[in-house]
Scaffold this motif. Structure first.
Motif, short mmCIF file in Angstrom:
data_model
loop_
_atom_site.label_atom_id
_atom_site.label_comp_id
_atom_site.label_asym_id
_atom_site.label_seq_id
_atom_site.Cartn_x
_atom_site.Cartn_y
_atom_site.Cartn_z
N THR A 1 11.64 129.62 24.45
CA THR A 1 11.77 127.98 24.09
C THR A 1 12.19 127.18 25.39
N ILE A 2 11.81 126.25 25.41
CA ILE A 2 12.25 125.23 26.50
C ILE A 2 12.07 123.64 25.84
N SER A 3 13.08 123.03 26.25
CA SER A 3 13.40 121.48 25.77
C SER A 3 13.79 120.59 27.03
N TYR A 4 13.48 119.46 26.79
CA TYR A 4 13.75 118.38 28.14
C TYR A 4 14.71 117.53 27.13
N TYR A 5 14.54 117.01 26.14
CA TYR A 5 15.57 116.11 25.42
C TYR A 5 15.98 116.91 24.19
N PRO A 6 17.03 116.42 23.52
CA PRO A 6 17.48 117.22 22.39
C PRO A 6 16.47 117.07 21.12
N THR A 7 15.38 116.12 21.35
CA THR A 7 14.62 115.82 20.33
C THR A 7 13.12 116.57 20.51
N ASP A 8 13.13 117.22 21.57
CA ASP A 8 11.66 118.10 21.76
C ASP A 8 11.80 119.35 21.89
N LEU A 9 11.03 120.30 21.98
CA LEU A 9 11.05 121.79 21.72
C LEU A 9 9.71 122.19 21.74
N ALA A 10 9.64 123.48 22.78
CA ALA A 10 8.41 124.06 22.86
C ALA A 10 8.54 125.52 22.75
N VAL A 11 8.09 126.08 21.81
CA VAL A 11 8.09 127.72 21.90
C VAL A 11 6.61 128.21 22.09
N ILE A 12 6.65 128.99 23.22
CA ILE A 12 5.14 129.50 23.60
C ILE A 12 5.24 131.03 23.55
N GLY A 13 3.98 131.43 22.74
CA GLY A 13 3.70 132.55 22.53
C GLY A 13 2.53 133.12 23.39
N TRP A 14 1.88 134.48 23.51
CA TRP A 14 1.01 134.73 24.00
C TRP A 14 -0.42 134.45 23.42
N ASN A 15 -0.55 134.01 22.26
CA ASN A 15 -1.52 133.54 21.72
C ASN A 15 -1.46 132.55 20.89
N ALA A 16 -0.28 131.58 20.91
CA ALA A 16 -0.06 130.44 20.16
C ALA A 16 1.15 129.71 20.60
N MET B 1 10.29 119.16 38.17
CA MET B 1 10.55 120.56 37.66
C MET B 1 10.62 121.06 36.18
N PHE B 2 10.73 119.95 35.39
CA PHE B 2 10.39 120.58 34.06
C PHE B 2 9.02 120.98 33.76
N ALA B 3 8.18 120.26 34.11
CA ALA B 3 6.65 120.68 34.04
C ALA B 3 6.52 122.00 34.89
N ALA B 4 7.10 122.13 35.85
CA ALA B 4 6.92 123.30 36.74
C ALA B 4 7.28 124.47 35.92
N ARG B 5 8.50 124.37 35.08
CA ARG B 5 9.35 125.57 34.27
C ARG B 5 8.31 125.81 33.10
N LEU B 6 7.98 124.50 32.48
CA LEU B 6 7.02 124.78 31.34
C LEU B 6 5.58 125.77 31.95
N TYR B 7 5.15 125.29 32.90
CA TYR B 7 4.11 125.88 33.17
C TYR B 7 4.20 127.48 33.59
N ARG B 8 5.51 127.72 34.22
CA ARG B 8 5.75 129.22 34.46
C ARG B 8 6.04 130.01 33.26
N LEU B 9 6.60 129.38 32.15
CA LEU B 9 6.90 130.23 31.07
C LEU B 9 5.49 130.29 30.30
N ALA B 10 4.61 129.23 30.22
CA ALA B 10 3.26 129.41 29.64
C ALA B 10 2.56 130.60 30.45
N ALA B 11 2.65 130.55 31.71
CA ALA B 11 1.83 131.36 32.32
C ALA B 11 2.43 133.02 32.37
#
Length: 389
Positions: A217-232, A320-330
């Motif tokens: 998981t990764i968040s920038y604000y307390p009001t947003d959330l991204a949970v990244i899996g291998w197919n969804a 840097m947040f976009a870079a971290r999100l990309y690295r997590l997704a990749a």
């Protein structure tokens, strides 16, 4: 985004939840989620797409830079932004009408993003995510759309492929949940349901598996959330906030597709080289392998150039947040694993190339020495016969 609502009959829920029917008396107090469900289909169609030529052929615009999470001066920049155009709607057997768009990347990948607006319960979302992830052949529908479009743009394709590699990915974007929860509360209250959506499973997961999913998981604000899996992936954010995340997920999957292609290509090339070693033996085999060495070196240069091209297609400048999100997704979809495989095969191919060049040089040196010896023998023969020069 599409504006049509998803309407699921009671029979749909019964079919995917035969063990539990929803209590109609509790419908008024049911938690409602609103958002958009995306299905991403990508195809590796050629070595390169000439975007300027393609834009003229299709009269399609260039993709705009994604919005940022914050007003910092940094941003995400495409080296060559893809060309994007709307695509024809796709109507599924269940009656859902999916709107979409198609993107053309200069490194030979075509991406189709289909989406459907959603407003219903967790149970319906879980059932729909499972059905879309495992039961519907979206790739077949999307490949038909891509082939029709590429038929009109054939002159913009460099070295088109006959067989296409493909990737698919499900993105569930929720922008509102009853109660307006922040990210920590959302994980605490609905972590089990989020894990089911990301895994595409209609049954509740074990605590260990749920924890495994929710670690990514990764968040920038307390009001947003991204949970990244291998197919969804599950996104909880505003539509504007989710835009950059969707584009980065799309880019990560396109990289995976490219590295899969390079892995297959290098495997075939190395197999050919190994076969040449088995078939060609003898003193002068190094000469016969010179052609194979040249072909191997040409492929190596092409792969390294195309790999660098795909790897550097997008830049993160101070965001840097976009870079971290990309690295997590990749990492979740497997880009680093395939990149390592490709690099290992490049290293192996380079070692083979040097070995083949050394063999060629040894054969050439042996041939020169042999020629000198033959000339000396001939001169000695003439000398002993009294016919020296």
């Amino acid at each position: 985004m599409g504006t049509n609502k998803l309407e699921i009959p009671v029979g749909f829920i019964w079919r995917y939840y035969p063990f539990r029917m929803p209590d109609q008396s509790q419908a008024a107090g049911q938690i409602v989620l609103s958002g958009t469900i995306h299905i991403l289909l990508q195809f590796d169609v050629c070595e390169e797409i000439r975007l300027d030529r393609l834009r003229d052929l299709l009269s399609a615009p260039t993709l705009q830079q994604p919005a940022l999470k914050h007003p910092a001066p940094g941003y995400v920049r495409y080296k060559r932004p893809p060309v994007v155009e709307p695509t024809e709607p796709l109507v599924l057997e269940g009656g859902e009408r999916l709107e979409g768009e198609i993107k053309y990347y200069d490194y030979g990948v075509v991406s189709v993003l289909l989406h459907l607006t959603f407003s219903d319960s967790w149970e319906t979302l879980i059932a729909l995510a499972s059905r879309w992830a495992w039961e519907i052949d979206f790739a077949s529908h999307a490949s038909d759309i891509v082939r029709r479009r590429l038929h009109l743009a054939a002159s913009a394709l460099v070295k088109p492929y006959t067989d296409w590699l493909s990737e698919d990915y499900l993105i569930v974007h929720i922008h509102h949940i009853t109660g307006s929860l922040d990210a920590p509360d959302l994980i605490a209250r609905y972590g089990s349901q989020i894990a089911q959506v990301v895994r595409g499973d209609t049954l509740a997961l074990s605590s260990h598996e749920r924890q495994e999913v929710l670690q990514s998981t990764i968040s920038y604000y307390p009001t947003d959330l991204a949970v990244i899996g291998w197919n969804a992936a599950f996104l909880y954010d505003t539509p504007a906030g989710a835009e950059a995340a969707i584009q980065l997920l799309e880019y990560a999957n396109s990289q995976l597709l490219e590295f899969r292609h390079y892995d297959d290509l290098l495997t075939k090339v190395l197999d050919t080289v190994y076969d040449s070693f088995e078939q060609r033996t003898g003193i002068f085999s190094g000469f016969r392998r010179a052609g194979s060495a040249n072909r191997l070196h040409t492929v190596l240069l092409e792969v390294m150039e195309l790999t660098e091209h795909a790897d550097n297609a997008i830049k993160f400048l101070s965001d840097m947040f976009a870079a971290r999100l990309y690295r997590l997704a990749a990492a979740k979809v497997g880009v680093p694993d395939y990149k390592d495989l490709v690099q290992q095969k490049i290293d192996t191919a380079e070692d083979l190339y040097r070995f083949m060049v050394d063999q060629f040089n040894q054969s050439r040196a042996f041939f020169l020495e042999f020629t000198v010896v033959v000339i000396l023998i001939i001169e000695l023969i003439y000398l002993f016969r009294g016919k020296g020069f």
